[in-house]
Design an enzyme around this catalytic site. Structure first.
Site, short mmCIF file in Angstrom:
data_model
loop_
_atom_site.label_atom_id
_atom_site.label_comp_id
_atom_site.label_asym_id
_atom_site.label_seq_id
_atom_site.Cartn_x
_atom_site.Cartn_y
_atom_site.Cartn_z
N VAL A 33 40.21 45.33 48.88
CA VAL A 33 41.25 45.31 49.90
C VAL A 33 42.02 46.64 49.91
O VAL A 33 42.27 47.22 50.96
CB VAL A 33 42.21 44.12 49.69
CG1 VAL A 33 43.38 44.19 50.65
CG2 VAL A 33 41.46 42.81 49.86
N PRO A 53 44.72 50.54 36.99
CA PRO A 53 43.91 51.03 35.87
C PRO A 53 42.54 51.48 36.37
O PRO A 53 41.97 50.83 37.26
CB PRO A 53 43.77 49.77 34.98
CG PRO A 53 44.86 48.86 35.43
CD PRO A 53 45.14 49.16 36.85
N GLY A 56 39.73 49.17 36.99
CA GLY A 56 39.76 48.23 38.12
C GLY A 56 39.39 48.86 39.45
O GLY A 56 39.36 48.16 40.48
N ASP A 116 47.56 39.16 51.75
CA ASP A 116 47.35 37.71 51.68
C ASP A 116 48.58 36.87 51.37
O ASP A 116 48.46 35.67 51.17
CB ASP A 116 46.27 37.36 50.64
CG ASP A 116 44.88 37.51 51.22
OD1 ASP A 116 44.80 38.02 52.35
OD2 ASP A 116 43.92 37.11 50.56
#
Ligand code: PQ2
Ligand code: NAD
Length: 517
Positions: A33, A53, A56, A116
């Site tokens: 996203v 990080p 990720g 979201d």
């Protein structure tokens, strides 16, 4: 009953085009996203920092970091990351972190979107279509993001692929216009003129508009008019379209490179054209019409082959006459003004009508001819050039009025144009074409048939008939200008006393050679 003003519906979002160029935007998270958000804000020229990080980061975000398109902070989010930030986009898979980020932004009054989590969004994203400067965003206001995507795709597929380019060209034209009409009080005129350009030119024309076209087009801003692209191009072409410059020099060498058929004749003549050869005259006229006006012409061997420079100079003179004597005295070409002309005895080539229709794209013409063969060819030539729809054609008889308004179905003519038969009888015609009583033969062959060349009284007789009929019609129609091509005797006679007996002044005449008639 609906009120006079737009009804308020409520419950929507304010859709804006937010200018974030060089603004600092913090993206929290580096997953799929986040990757999409980064594209959105980089496309709007923002300065982007990603905090996540390194482990990720997905491939796309890692690529942006590597390419130095974004700055990267290799750790989890910390409140100090918000210092000096103009906007925050969070896309993390950690609801607690999301809520913390949102709360901090709220305190600091930094606009934020938490992916979201609609209640934690100051603004939503939408489904965006982009084509150059054009952006279309679809929002369902949180009801159905997938539906937003479907609607977006449907809108995009209905748009022509050149929309973005057309808008980009319009952008350049607007910039140029603001340079030449920069005063604040010019605003309304400037906007009206720009709107006219966008309405009158189609997308293809807007896309094809070169900087040179723009500069020519801007020349019309002063008068508030918008010519067609075709007219703009013609004005640029070799000055042939410029009514103030007589079209009396033809560059055969250049023409030969542009037109294959003429090129062959030019080389075979060893660079010395034989104007007594009908094929040469025909090829020259056809080549000039094609090169300078984009017109195709089918010329029969046994009818007049019009010498183009001569014909065009007359047409340009008539155009200037009409335009500089418009009822409201606005100077120049006005594309909104409907002008109707009559070409009397149009001939096989319908040359006057074709040149007028081609160079004045909102004018229409009536054309007449008594000769069936010429009439049929005229129809074919007009159709060949897609000009038939703007032409009313009438095959006349010798006994019919020369200006047969009733049969043409028009009640207003702005002008008449005519190439009159020059000779009183066939013997006079033959003598003249052989060069009798002259020091030399005519410089070019004449392929005209008696039906085109002869009438009682010659050109003067013909001009008088036009004049007498138009005087009879004066009460009923507003035929403002009667013109005929300068012939053998008419100009001399006209500039003498005969016109005056009708209470009409000869308003002027166009230049031809050294004479002014
Ligand atoms: C337009 C687009 C822009 C973008 O994100 O770039 C966008 N979502 C897109 C796609 C998409 N998102 C989701 C699905 C799965 C199918 C589905 O659920 O329908 C799909 C479809 C897919 O993936 O194809 C899941 C989802 N999204 C939100 C929630 C929460 C909720 O509704 O409560 C949930 C449910 C999570 C769950 O149920 O667990 C919320 C939001 N998503 C919005 C925008 C905002 C509202 C825009 C609007 O309504 O018009 C808003 C309110 C806030 C925001 O995020 O800005 C992008 C299309 C891009 C494109 O055009 O390709
Ligand atoms: N709006 C939409 O269209 C849409 C669509 C799918 C998913 N989502 C939602 O968006 C969120 C992210 O989705 P995703 O698919 O990108 O997830 P992801 O798992 O691919 O990415 C999560 C990212 O967040 C980072 N992260 C986690 N905690 C962090 C912290 N405290 N500080 C900084 N970075 C942190 C991770 O390193 C990782 O890069 C989810 O909540 C998901 O439900 C939204």
């Amino acid at each position: 009953m609906p009120g006079p003003y737009p009804e308020i519906q409520g419950g929507g979002s304010l859709i804006l085009a937010w200018q974030v160029r060089n603004k600092k935007i913090l993206v929290v998270g580096g997953g799929e996203v986040a990757a999409g958000r980064i594209v959105n804000v980089l496309n709007a020229d923002a300065k982007v920092t990603v905090v996540s990080p390194r482990s990720g980061l997905n491939d796309e975000v890692a690529y942006r970091v590597e390419q130095k398109q974004v700055e990267h902070i290799d750790r989890k989010f910390e409140p100090s990351d918000l210092d000096g930030v103009d906007m925050v986009l969070a896309a993390v898979d950690d609801p607690e972190a999301s809520t913390q980020i949102y709360k901090l932004c709220h305190e600091k009054r930094i606009p934020a979107n938490i992916a979201d989590v609609p209640p934690e969004c100051d603004f939503y994203f939408g489904s965006v279509y982009r084509d150059g400067p054009l952006q279309i965003m679809v929002s369902t206001n949180g009801n159905g993001p997938k539906m937003a995507n479907i609607v977006k795709r449907r809108i995009a597929s209905s748009l022509p692929s050149n929309m973005g380019t057309a808008i980009q060209r319009v952008g350049i034209l607007r910039k140029k216009l603001r340079k030449i009409a920069s005063a604040p009080e010019e605003g309304p005129k400037r906007m009206q003129w720009m709107s006219k350009v966008c309405e009158q030119w189609n997308l293809k024309e807007l896309c094809e508009m070169t900087e040179e076209d723009m500069d020519t087009l801007l020349g019309f801003y002063e008068s508030g008019t918008v010519p067609s692209l075709e007219a703009v191009r013609l004005r640029e072409a070799d000055g042939a379209y410029d009514a103030s410059t007589p079209y009396d020099k033809v560059d055969f060498k250049t023409l030969a490179t542009k037109d294959q058929a003429f090129g062959i004749i030019w080389r075979e003549s060893e660079w010395n054209l034989n104007f007594q050869d009908p094929a040469t005259c025909k090829a020259l006229t056809q080549a000039l019409l094609k090169a300078d006006f984009g017109l195709e012409l089918d010329i029969p061997d046994d009818r007049l082959c019009p010498p183009l420079p001569n014909r065009w100079n007359y047409v340009a003179w008539v155009e200037a006459l009409i335009e500089y004597t418009s009822p409201d005295y606005t100077l120049g070409y006005d594309p909104d003004r409907k002008v109707v002309g009559l070409d009397i005895g149009t001939g096989a080539t319908a040359i006057y009508a074709m040149l007028l229709l081609k160079t004045r794209t909102n004018w229409s013409m009536c054309v007449t001819d008594v000769d069936k063969k010429s009439f049929d060819y005229a129809a074919r030539n007009l159709a060949l050039n897609k000009l038939l729809t703007r032409t009313t054609m009438l095959q006349t008889t010798e006994t019919m009025d020369i200006i047969p308004l009733k049969y043409l179905g028009v009640n207003k003519l702005d002008f008449t144009i005519c190439n009159p038969p020059f000779f009183n009888d066939e013997a006079e015609m033959a003598a003249s074409l052989e060069g009798k009583n002259k020091t030399s033969k005519p410089s070019a062959i004449c392929t005209g048939a008696p039906v085109e060349m002869v009438c009682e009284g010659g050109d003067l007789g013909f001009a008088k008939r036009i004049l007498e009929q138009s005087l009879l019609l004066r009460e009923r129609v507003t035929c403002r200008w009667i013109s005929t091509c300068d012939g053998k005797t008419a100009p001399k006679a006209a500039s003498g006393s005969s016109l005056k007996t009708y209470g009409i002044e000869l308003i002027g005449a166009r230049r031809r050679g050294e004479e002014t008639k």
